[in-house]
Design a protein around this motif. Structure first.
Motif, PDB file in Angstrom:
ATOM      1  N   GLY A   1      -2.882  -0.538  -4.351  1.00  0.00           N
ATOM      2  CA  GLY A   1      -2.515   0.793  -3.850  1.00  0.00           C
ATOM      3  C   GLY A   1      -1.098   1.216  -4.172  1.00  0.00           C
ATOM      4  O   GLY A   1      -0.532   2.069  -3.489  1.00  0.00           O
TER       5      GLY A   1
ATOM      6  N   ASP B   1      11.927   8.213  -5.067  1.00  0.00           N
ATOM      7  CA  ASP B   1      10.703   7.398  -5.083  1.00  0.00           C
ATOM      8  C   ASP B   1      11.034   5.915  -4.989  1.00  0.00           C
ATOM      9  O   ASP B   1      10.207   5.099  -4.614  1.00  0.00           O
ATOM     10  CB  ASP B   1       9.928   7.611  -6.399  1.00  0.00           C
TER      11      ASP B   1
ATOM     12  N   LYS C   1       0.844  -1.204   0.000  1.00  0.00           N
ATOM     13  CA  LYS C   1       0.000   0.000   0.000  1.00  0.00           C
ATOM     14  C   LYS C   1       0.881   1.257   0.000  1.00  0.00           C
ATOM     15  O   LYS C   1       1.762   1.404   0.853  1.00  0.00           O
ATOM     16  CB  LYS C   1      -0.913  -0.029   1.230  1.00  0.00           C
ATOM     17  N   ASN C   2       0.642   2.152  -0.959  1.00  0.00           N
ATOM     18  CA  ASN C   2       1.390   3.412  -1.098  1.00  0.00           C
ATOM     19  C   ASN C   2       2.879   3.222  -1.391  1.00  0.00           C
ATOM     20  O   ASN C   2       3.659   4.164  -1.224  1.00  0.00           O
ATOM     21  CB  ASN C   2       1.224   4.290   0.147  1.00  0.00           C
ATOM     22  N   LYS C   3       3.280   2.023  -1.798  1.00  0.00           N
ATOM     23  CA  LYS C   3       4.668   1.796  -2.151  1.00  0.00           C
ATOM     24  C   LYS C   3       4.850   1.952  -3.665  1.00  0.00           C
ATOM     25  O   LYS C   3       3.883   1.925  -4.421  1.00  0.00           O
ATOM     26  CB  LYS C   3       5.117   0.401  -1.695  1.00  0.00           C
ATOM     27  N   THR C   4       6.132   2.117  -4.059  1.00  0.00           N
ATOM     28  CA  THR C   4       6.437   2.313  -5.473  1.00  0.00           C
ATOM     29  C   THR C   4       6.665   0.973  -6.166  1.00  0.00           C
ATOM     30  O   THR C   4       7.291   0.080  -5.592  1.00  0.00           O
ATOM     31  CB  THR C   4       7.700   3.197  -5.607  1.00  0.00           C
TER      32      THR C   4
ATOM     33  N   GLY D   1       7.660  11.049   3.499  1.00  0.00           N
ATOM     34  CA  GLY D   1       6.818  10.294   2.581  1.00  0.00           C
ATOM     35  C   GLY D   1       7.260   8.855   2.409  1.00  0.00           C
ATOM     36  O   GLY D   1       6.499   8.016   1.956  1.00  0.00           O
TER      37      GLY D   1
ATOM     38  N   GLN E   1      -3.102  -1.244  -9.078  1.00  0.00           N
ATOM     39  CA  GLN E   1      -3.918  -0.115  -8.647  1.00  0.00           C
ATOM     40  C   GLN E   1      -4.757  -0.493  -7.422  1.00  0.00           C
ATOM     41  O   GLN E   1      -4.808   0.251  -6.444  1.00  0.00           O
ATOM     42  CB  GLN E   1      -4.837   0.291  -9.798  1.00  0.00           C
TER      43      GLN E   1
ATOM     44  N   ARG F   1       2.090   2.913  -6.354  1.00  0.00           N
ATOM     45  CA  ARG F   1       2.431   3.979  -7.303  1.00  0.00           C
ATOM     46  C   ARG F   1       3.323   3.374  -8.378  1.00  0.00           C
ATOM     47  O   ARG F   1       4.311   2.709  -8.051  1.00  0.00           O
ATOM     48  CB  ARG F   1       3.229   5.093  -6.609  1.00  0.00           C
TER      49      ARG F   1
END
Lengths: 285, 285
Positions: free
Chosen positions: A165, B210, A137-140, A283, A162, A167
């Motif tokens: 979650g 990132d 989740k929210n990781k690249t 972040g 997607q 990126r």
């Protein structure tokens, strides 16, 4: 999502965590596990990371294959897996190096069934017990050579990422391997050698570790990582890893010399300049 | 506890956190703050880390003085503070180096009013905003030259540490400085130089960060630490710090050479041996 079954080859930290996410998002998908370690396969079943055991040949029935094994095993297995799968199957790897894996299937007849990815998440633990729901989740997620994957299979993979979650970032394999050496591979060696230096020195004085605080624990944390996973990464990314190590050693030597010469103004400034890492890390943590 | 007022010199992370603990344990104690930074003093008052502002001379009224300033300031202030305090006052420092501070008051007429301590706790942040209640719970406090402190004042200090939940270890200043260089000072340099290496390389490619995951964040975390605090620590503990750095650089160089020579069996073994850090860290994190 038109995926009815997923085969996870390597039911460890990464493969198992992806399996947990997928199952959570769609309980109707059947998850098959393939692993050279029978204990891991048994554990994965018991922990409900997978629904069924399977063997490599069974991937002929797969809609989606996730190759989550050490990177030296990946480059051997990927061509075999592509030989076995159906024309509509998506095969994805998740390794920490991307050049060798892309090269090994460059001219494979089923190259368009393969997607090269690197979901950047993990912990220092390994095996199916380390698999976590929501790890990504929210990781690249770095995707390499997207244009070489069939469009419909790209879509399938991106839908899953997607929902998980993640990126997405696109990069060529060479750039990936160069930069990941700095932001990941070097950290691991830095931690392993810090651990070694302290253990070597304090081996006979276990009480000394009472003096170690949370700062030491944080800096050395990655030294708990699996050598079976990391040795082949350093091997495949040899040139880049050596370059980062040389720069790191040179910076350490320079800092040491400034202390020796009592040039504490420079010592201060080097640390002050590096404090910028605060903003950079915002972040990530 | 026969302490009615406490003077905290340096109302930052450590001084402020001790103040918070003491106030929580006994709201009747009056907490006075002394700081060369008027903004910090104002913040400390607003955040209720202290009850009153004070100046250095006011320590003449103190029951208990906590000296929580950078270690170069400590060695200057400690003799002055001892000159000023009453015969019954306890003066304690909390610095990360212990040889210089013990030496500087070796022959002071009020040596018996002083207790040399190093509570091993902290975060990478600084200033009164960084002060945390309960920071020291279950943490180790190293006490040096306990025999040189008046018995009644030892008792007073130990009562406070006990209520704060700290584990006490006794050690001579030289042994403290030698071992702390391995388990604390080296981690900080390792993190600062890792941060520097990555920032130098990736300066113009902010997108690259990132790619940095939680592993990098953990390993580089200490590079957020205060240069004003750490420069004088490296200065005072110069010889030990250089020794640890030389061993660390030598281990890194050896590891790099093994990769260059493609001796991945040794690379694997070195990491496997260092995995022992898992057991050592149990209880620290």
């Amino acid at each position: 999502m038109s995926v009815k079954n997923i085969y996870v080859i390597g039911v460890g930290l990464i493969g198992g965590s992806i399996a947990r996410d997928v199952k959570n998002l769609n309980p109707n998908i059947s998850l098959f596990g393939v692993d050279s370690n029978p204990t891991h396969l048994k554990e994965a079943l018991e922990l409900k990371v997978i629904d069924f055991k399977a063997t490599l040949k069974d991937v002929a029935n797969a809609d989606f294959v996730i190759l989550a094994v050490p990177v030296d095993v990946s480059v051997k297995l990927l061509p075999e897996v592509l030989d076995l799968v159906s024309d509509d199957a998506l095969v994805m790897d998740v390794g920490s190096t991307k050049s060798d894996i892309c090269k090994v299937v460059e001219n494979h007849a089923k190259r368009r069934n393969f997607l090269a990815t690197h979901p950047i998440a993990g912990t220092e633990f390994s095996g199916p017990k380390a698999a976590l729901l929501g790890l990504f989740k929210n990781k690249t997620n770095i995707i390499c050579e997207i244009e070489k994957t069939a469009f419909k299979l790209q879509e399938k993979a991106l839908t899953i990422f997607q929902i998980m979650g993640m990126r997405i970032r696109y990069m060529n394999p060479e750039a990936h391997d160069k930069h990941i050496a700095y932001v990941s591979h070097l950290s691991h060696i830095s931690a392993f050698m810090l651990g070694k230096t302290v253990i070597d020195k304090e081996n006979n004085e276990r009480d000394i570790f009472d003096m170690a605080g949370s700062g030491f624990a944080s800096t050395v944390r990655l030294a708990k990582s699996s050598p079976a996973m990391w040795t082949p990464i350093f091997k495949q990314n040899k040139e880049n890893v050596i370059e980062t190590l040389e720069e790191y050693i040179s910076n350490l030597t320079h800092f040491k010399e400034k202390i020796q010469k009592e040039d504490f103004e420079t010592v201060f400034k080097e640390m002050e300049n590096t404090n910028r890492i605060k903003d950079i890390l915002n972040g990530i943590e």
